[in-house]
Design a protein around this motif. Structure first.
Motif, PDB file in Angstrom:
ATOM      1  N   LEU B 100       0.842  -1.206   0.000  1.00 26.38           N
ATOM      2  CA  LEU B 100       0.000   0.000   0.000  1.00 26.38           C
ATOM      3  C   LEU B 100       0.874   1.252   0.000  1.00 26.38           C
ATOM      4  O   LEU B 100       0.607   2.206  -0.738  1.00 26.38           O
ATOM      5  N   LEU B 147      -8.034   3.842  -7.207  1.00 31.92           N
ATOM      6  CA  LEU B 147      -8.345   2.531  -6.641  1.00 31.92           C
ATOM      7  C   LEU B 147      -7.977   1.410  -7.594  1.00 31.92           C
ATOM      8  O   LEU B 147      -7.489   0.361  -7.183  1.00 31.92           O
ATOM      9  N   LEU B 150      -4.410   0.888  -7.233  1.00 33.92           N
ATOM     10  CA  LEU B 150      -4.062   0.304  -5.933  1.00 33.92           C
ATOM     11  C   LEU B 150      -4.454  -1.159  -5.854  1.00 33.92           C
ATOM     12  O   LEU B 150      -3.745  -1.972  -5.286  1.00 33.92           O
ATOM     13  N   ARG B 151      -5.612  -1.491  -6.417  1.00 32.74           N
ATOM     14  CA  ARG B 151      -6.086  -2.886  -6.370  1.00 32.74           C
ATOM     15  C   ARG B 151      -5.054  -3.845  -6.955  1.00 32.74           C
ATOM     16  O   ARG B 151      -4.843  -4.925  -6.467  1.00 32.74           O
ATOM     17  N   VAL B 154      -2.458  -4.059  -4.055  1.00 34.33           N
ATOM     18  CA  VAL B 154      -2.839  -4.367  -2.674  1.00 34.33           C
ATOM     19  C   VAL B 154      -3.654  -5.638  -2.577  1.00 34.33           C
ATOM     20  O   VAL B 154      -3.432  -6.470  -1.692  1.00 34.33           O
TER      21      VAL B 154
END
Lengths: 234, 157
Positions: B100, B147, B150-151, B154
């Motif tokens: 993250l 997002l 990030l997905r 993460v």
């Protein structure tokens, strides 16, 4: 995704701080505030001392004065006249810089020149540590398509504290100071983010196809720069 | 004047501290360090309370996040990824936090600002838009793109 982040929350409740711990936080805040006040007082005094020293040196030995020394008593610049805000630059609002390309600290990883509403927004995100001492200048230079008209958007910090920010026409020297209250992020030294709003019309007269480039200098030496390209548009 | 300043800050102290702590803990997973980060963020807010007060929550979240990322970077620089693995936390969470941190650092600036306030700070879209002087639609757009990036890093853990 959100649930993934919430999985990372502390399962234990956070207890309120006791009076002594809270007082320690306030004491630390008071210390930081006093330091900022001292800087606000000390910087103009230091600048005045340097100007006075240069003036004395020039008066004592004008024959050896270098051409590039600053003038000891420059006339006050006229106030920049704001114009009709252009719609450009087309499709270019940000400039992602390559991490690690700086010739010194700090290394900037993003500049942007956004206009969510009328005012211009000068922004810099620093990757790494801000110098704990010294003069740091964030600068955006904007140019008309034919290169005949320019504007400089400048934010100057000393020891991490913003001491001045202004927009300037380099061809005439006319400038307009922007109140430090217009800085929406506090001082860049606090958390690596700096920015300032500039008044509507600051880029007036540059036309709709103007371009810009950003740089950061530390103690007079440019350490990093970035020129946006359409591919870098966020 | 000084009394008003202290009372106002005092009144906001614990909610701000919790917001700063939550963001820092999500990144660091270390109670003591997250508490230190939150305290430092609060001290910095106090130092310039007159200019921070009207947007204190997003300001504190951003400061805490940047401080936490700095802590993470220094740890990684000093000892590599192993530094967090000795702590009393599930290995998958440690890995997720490290990923993250790296993913946040890699986001374009505006996407990172939005993701930090929306998802580390749990601010609403409206509050995030107000804090960043953006339209709500722009916040949604940046949040979705942020997002998505990030997905990839993460949620694979």
């Amino acid at each position: 995704m959100i649930s993934v982040l919430r999985d990372l929350d502390d399962p234990m409740p956070l207890a309120d701080l006791g009076p002594a711990q809270r007082a320690a936080v306030v004491a630390r805040g008071e210390h930081l505030r006093r330091r900022h006040r001292l800087q606000v007082i000390a910087v103009p005094v230091a600048v005045a001392a340097v100007v006075a020293a240069v003036a004395v040196a020039l008066a004592a030995d004008p024959g050896t004065a270098r051409k590039d020394l600053p003038l000891p008593a420059a006339p006050s610049p006229s106030e920049l006249v704001l114009g009709q805000e252009p719609t450009g630059p087309v499709g270019v609002g940000g400039c992602e810089d390559a991490a690690g390309d700086s010739v010194g600290e700090p290394d900037v990883d993003f500049f942007s020149l956004d206009r969510p509403s009328a005012p211009l927004f000068h922004y810099a995100l620093v990757h790494g540590e801000m110098p704990s001492s010294g003069i740091v200048v964030f600068r955006i230079e904007a140019h008309s398509a034919d290169g005949t008209r320019s504007r400089e958007f400048v934010q100057r910090t000393v020891d991490g504290t913003v001491v001045e920010q202004y927009v300037r026409d380099p061809s005439t020297g006319a400038r307009r100071d922007v109140p430090r209250d217009a800085n929406p992020f506090g001082d860049p030294g606090d958390h690596g983010v700096g920015g300032a709003w500039f008044p509507p019309g600051s880029a007036g007269g540059l036309g709709d196809r103007w371009t810009w480039e950003a740089s950061i200098s530390v103690n007079g030496t440019m350490v990093d720069a970035c020129t946006p390209t359409p591919a870098a548009t966020p | 004047m000084a009394g008003d300043l202290v009372i106002t800050f005092e009144g906001a102290f614990e909610p701000l501290r919790r917001a700063a702590y939550r963001a820092a803990y999500r990144l660091l997973g270390d109670r003591a360090t997250a508490e230190d980060v939150a305290a430092e963020a609060l001290a910095r807010a106090y130092a310039r309370w007159s200019s921070v007060a009207d947007h204190a929550q997003p300001w504190v979240i951003r400061v805490a996040t940047n401080l936490a990322l700095d802590v993470g970077r220094r740890r990684a620089t000093a000892s590599g990824r192993q530094v967090l693995l000795v702590e009393d936390a599930p290995v998958d969470q440690v890995e997720r936090r490290l990923d993250l941190q790296a993913a946040l650092r890699a986001l374009p600036r505006r996407q990172r600002e939005v993701v930090v306030l929306r998802f580390l700070g749990d601010l609403s879209e409206k509050a995030t838009a107000d804090a960043l002087a953006l339209d709500v639609g722009t916040v949604k757009s940046h949040a979705a793109r942020g997002l998505s990036r990030l997905r990839d890093t993460v949620e694979r853990v």
